[in-house]
Design an enzyme around this catalytic site. Structure first.
Site, PDB file in Angstrom:
ATOM      1  N   LYS A   1      73.253 -32.281  88.157  1.00 33.76           N
ATOM      2  CA  LYS A   1      73.064 -32.929  89.461  1.00 33.76           C
ATOM      3  C   LYS A   1      72.292 -34.240  89.324  1.00 33.76           C
ATOM      4  CE  LYS A   1      71.020 -32.052  94.036  1.00 33.76           C
ATOM      5  NZ  LYS A   1      70.167 -31.142  94.823  1.00 33.76           N
ATOM      6  N   GLN A   2      71.251 -34.246  88.502  1.00 30.85           N
ATOM      7  CA  GLN A   2      70.414 -35.429  88.327  1.00 30.85           C
ATOM      8  C   GLN A   2      69.767 -35.365  86.962  1.00 30.85           C
ATOM      9  OE1 GLN A   2      67.661 -33.891  91.521  1.00 30.85           O
ATOM     10  NE2 GLN A   2      66.132 -34.919  90.266  1.00 30.85           N
TER      11      GLN A   2
ATOM     12  N   GLU B   1      69.253 -29.092  89.648  1.00 30.79           N
ATOM     13  CA  GLU B   1      69.322 -27.907  90.498  1.00 30.79           C
ATOM     14  C   GLU B   1      70.695 -27.248  90.487  1.00 30.79           C
ATOM     15  OE1 GLU B   1      65.847 -29.283  93.652  1.00 30.79           O
ATOM     16  OE2 GLU B   1      67.951 -29.690  94.109  1.00 30.79           O
TER      17      GLU B   1
ATOM     18  N   TRP C   1      58.114 -33.671  95.224  1.00 29.66           N
ATOM     19  CA  TRP C   1      57.645 -34.334  94.005  1.00 29.66           C
ATOM     20  C   TRP C   1      58.209 -35.742  93.880  1.00 29.66           C
ATOM     21  CZ3 TRP C   1      60.630 -35.212  89.256  1.00 29.66           C
ATOM     22  CH2 TRP C   1      61.979 -34.863  89.375  1.00 29.66           C
ATOM     23  N   ASP C   2      59.162 -36.082  94.742  1.00 30.63           N
ATOM     24  CA  ASP C   2      59.718 -37.434  94.766  1.00 30.63           C
ATOM     25  C   ASP C   2      58.612 -38.479  94.882  1.00 30.63           C
ATOM     26  OD1 ASP C   2      61.592 -35.505  95.463  1.00 30.63           O
ATOM     27  OD2 ASP C   2      62.693 -36.797  96.827  1.00 30.63           O
TER      28      ASP C   2
END
Length: 773
Positions: A601-602, A488, A357-358
């Site tokens: 994580k992000q 994640e 999906w990046d």
């Protein structure tokens, strides 16, 4: 964090050879042209630690998934871009001593990636065990003019001796992927051929049966003239080479020109591969290295005109952004809608080189503004062509009636991720694909895309979301259970705010699209509803009913959206209070400890606020940013850029600059200790976003460009070009304000600090900085 790359605006420079850093440098100095790519492995033999990497776009193998416990719906294969035939090899043997920097004494060493002109150069002087010293100057390119070809100029000079030198220029097809699940080699030999100084090797992948013909032409010069030598053939299985013996004199240059071509059955019939390879090889070898290099420089000049970002006063920042843009241009050209962008591009094996999906979330904005419109359209068509597979993926998980679940990882549209919490739960990727369609149309104005392709994809995605939620009697709302959000470091959670938000947005956008196509192209609409077996009244009303009655976790006291149910039950300890020795967490903590922690994580909630910032007031953006950013460890390459953009929109200029520097130099400084696996190509587009959408504040509102820029204290100015609906615009931000130049033949209206500004064709305007209150 490592800091051995020298600061330079146009070059990536490594001085001195440290074997412990070699695999990192192999990633950093990679080259490619959209069709093929090559890690910065040495031409000569190297017995030290190395990750050999030669890659051909679109050629992959479905490696058997390796898991401990099989689950229904689990992907059988993990597709991966293959390590292809090694075409760069030039072994040098000096009177029975092999040139090998792992065993020689390295007296001098310098490696330079010239980003302005698009080539790699390496120079070194080595001393063999016998005391003989030899100097090497090697230049290498993957041509963006002849995109199936690469070339090497390899010059050796005896420093303190005269003697016999044996040169072995080879193609090695007996290679393996480091990430093979079962240590399997993925290529079978088809045929080989040697004709004087030309050698050819054709290989075929197992299972997928792709064929690739690699051809090389080797020409040796001595003292600037073609050497009077005999080219000796040494073929064997999966290997072919040309050997040349030269009597070398002290201080005399011997130059090996090696031209290479890779052609695949993606683009030619298998029976035509050898003739096609021969034709291209003859063209480039006749052209010669100097002409190829000159053409390469001219082609890169044009690319830099389209998408360079010029930063004045900060060399590290300038080097970082150009490195990121350079690698993006090496990875994807947008000419072929069968190709996409792997997270590592052509620089390593990790993530299999597959599509994530990046692409939709991070790469689409870059290509929208810096490349012809068709480039981004091809990225969307790639997903459209895989819609049937997305519907099959959903069926495997129990969904029906045309519901589409796009894969987290794919080559051909089929899910091939090998971690259950990603495969089954990280379903937010569906929303990113819907958002990319919206983003494309919002930026280009090409609403006709909805009739051709977009509506079918949006309906499939909306149908999935409508089946994925369920009604909760307890909440009196629809809920989304058992998901993994962008963070994640959380698995199998309920009501992830971002996933629920983008799900509802996707259904709303699908409803709007249905109405648009019905109103504007009724005949096409009738064709589509018949093809999709679409009941407009029932389906759209249900989508809207879900959206109006969806549960979104929120803490009113803190004025924050909860990442998921129960997030505040965690022990909330800011990242800054952690022992630095425990970072990165994924290399020091157990997975159990990570999952129970508050660490992110992000961007997760903040990812949604980035996509939909116009739907929320500044107070809401600020309270969520101030709560979640201190808990974020940024151990995903996709994280810093989103935070940079949000920080810029909130006026947190120092935060924005620091996050920009981190994302732009993520690989150059090896922030996360993983650059040796390959570069983070897709997040590199986020570096561009940090400047253009963050510092310059560029957005498209109501069909018009909008800017709200600031200038980081560390910079004197920055400027960039963008293309918007046929207009080429230059944006310059300096200490005084913003200057916008319209290089198109039509007038343009933009918003600057929320005020309308008209720019006549071939004219410019200047607006002074607005002081933030």
């Amino acid at each position: 964090m490592k800091n051995y790359i020298k600061a330079d605006e146009w070059q990536i420079i490594e001085e001195g050879f440290d074997p412990k850093l070699n695999e990192i440098s192999e990633s950093l100095f990679s080259i490619g042209n959209g069709r093929m790519g090559q890690r910065a492995n040495f031409e000569e033999a190297y017995s030290g630690k190395t990750l050999q990497g030669s890659y051909i776009a679109g050629v992959y193998y479905p490696d058997k998934t390796r898991v401990g416990w099989w689950k229904n719906g689990y992907p059988e294969n993990f597709a991966k871009v293959l390590n292809a035939a090694n075409w760069i090899g030039i072994d040098i043997n000096i009177e029975n001593e092999q040139l090998d920097l792992a065993t020689c004494k390295v007296l001098e060493f310098k490696r330079v990636l010239n980003m302005r002109d698009g080539y790699l150069q390496r120079t070194f002087t080595a001393e063999l065990k016998s005391g003989k010293q030899i100097k090497v100057n090697a230049r290498r390119l993957c041509s963006i003019v002849d995109e199936e070809a690469g070339a090497i100029e390899y010059t050796i000079t005896p420093v303190n001796f005269s003697g016999a030198i044996t040169i072995n220029s080879y193609i090695d097809g007996d290679i393996a992927n480091k990430d093979s699940n079962y240590d399997e080699k993925f290529w079978d030999a088809v045929n080989s051929k040697v004709d004087n100084n030309q050698a050819y090797l054709t290989l075929r992948t197992k299972k997928t049966l792709y064929e690739v013909c690699t051809g090389v032409c080797t020409i040796v010069y001595q003292n600037g003239k073609p050497a009077d030598v005999k080219y000796i053939s040494t073929p064997k299985e999966k290997y072919t080479s040309t050997v040349v013996n030269v009597n070398a004199n002290k201080s005399e240059n011997i130059t090996i020109y090696k031209y290479a071509v890779n052609v695949s059955s993606q683009n030619y019939k298998p029976e035509d591969l050898l003739s096609a390879c021969t034709k291209v090889l003859n063209q480039v070898s006749t052209k010669g290295f100097d002409k190829m290099l000159a053409e390469q420089a001219e082609a890169w000049k044009e690319k830099w005109h389209e998408n360079d970002i010029i930063i004045e006063g900060d060399v590290a920042a300038q080097q970082g952004i150009r490195f990121n843009i350079f690698q993006l241009n090496q990875t994807y050209t947008g000419k072929d809608d069968r190709l996409n962008i792997g997270p590592k591009g052509f620089t390593g094996e990790k993530y299999g080189g597959s599509t994530y999906w990046d692409t939709e979330a991070y790469c689409v904005p870059f290509y929208l503004a810096t490349a012809p419109q068709q480039v981004t359209k091809n990225l969307l068509i790639y997903r459209y062509k895989q819609l049937d597979k997305a519907i099959e993926n959903a069926q495997k998980l129990g969904f029906n009636d045309g519901a589409a679940l796009y894969p987290m990882v794919t080559m051909n549209g089929e899910e091939c991720h090998n971690e259950w919490e990603i495969t089954f739960e990280e379903i937010h990727r569906n929303g990113a694909i819907a958002y990319a369609i919206y983003n494309y149309i919002n930026y280009t104005g090409d609403a006709a895309y909805l009739n051709e392709y977009g509506l079918e994809v949006l309906v499939g995605i909306a149908r999935f979301w409508a089946q994925r939620v369920n009604w909760s009697e307890n909440q009196g709302k629809f809920v989304m259970l058992g998901v993994t959000g962008p963070n994640e470091y959380e698995n199998n959670v309920n009501n992830n705010w971002y996933t629920s938000t983008i799900a509802c947005w996707s259904m709303e956008y699908a409803s709007e699209t249905v109405n648009y196509v019905k109103t504007n192209t009724p005949e096409k609409y009738q064709q589509l509803i018949k093809k999709l077996n679409f009941n407009e009244a029932d389906e759209t009303s249900f989508w809207n009913h879900i959206c109006k009655n969806m549960y979104f976790p929120k803490d009113e006291t803190k004025n924050i959206f909860l990442q998921q149910d129960g997030f505040l039950d965690k022990e909330i300890i800011p990242v800054n209070d952690l022992n630095p020795a425990e970072r990165p967490l994924n290399q020091n903590w157990s997975w159990d400890r990570i999952l129970r922690s508050c660490y992110i994580k992000q961007a997760d909630v903040l990812q949604g606020l980035y996509f939909f910032s116009d739907k929320f007031d500044e107070e809401t953006l600020r309270s969520n940013y101030e709560f979640y950013e201190p808990l974020t460890v940024h151990e995903s390459s996709l994280s810093p850029c989103v935070h940079a953009i949000l920080a810029a929109r909130l006026g947190r200029e120092d935060d924005a600059y620091n996050f920009y520097l981190r994302t732009s130099r993520l690989d150059l400084d090896d922030y996360n200790n993983d650059t040796e696996d390959g570069l983070h190509i897709t997040s590199m587009a986020g570096t561009w976003m940090s400047v253009v959408e963050g510092f310059a504040g560029m957005q498209v509102k109501n069909g018009k460009l909008s800017f709200s820029p600031f200038l980081p204290n560390q910079w004197k100015s920055y400027s960039f070009n963008i293309t918007f609906r046929g207009a080429l615009i230059n944006v310059l931000v300096n200490t005084d304000g913003i200057c916008l130049s319209n290089y198109s033949t039509h007038n343009l209206r933009v918003n600057v600090f929320d005020e309308h500004c008209d720019i006549n064709s071939n004219a410019q305007i200047f607006v002074a900085h607005k002081v933030r209150v």
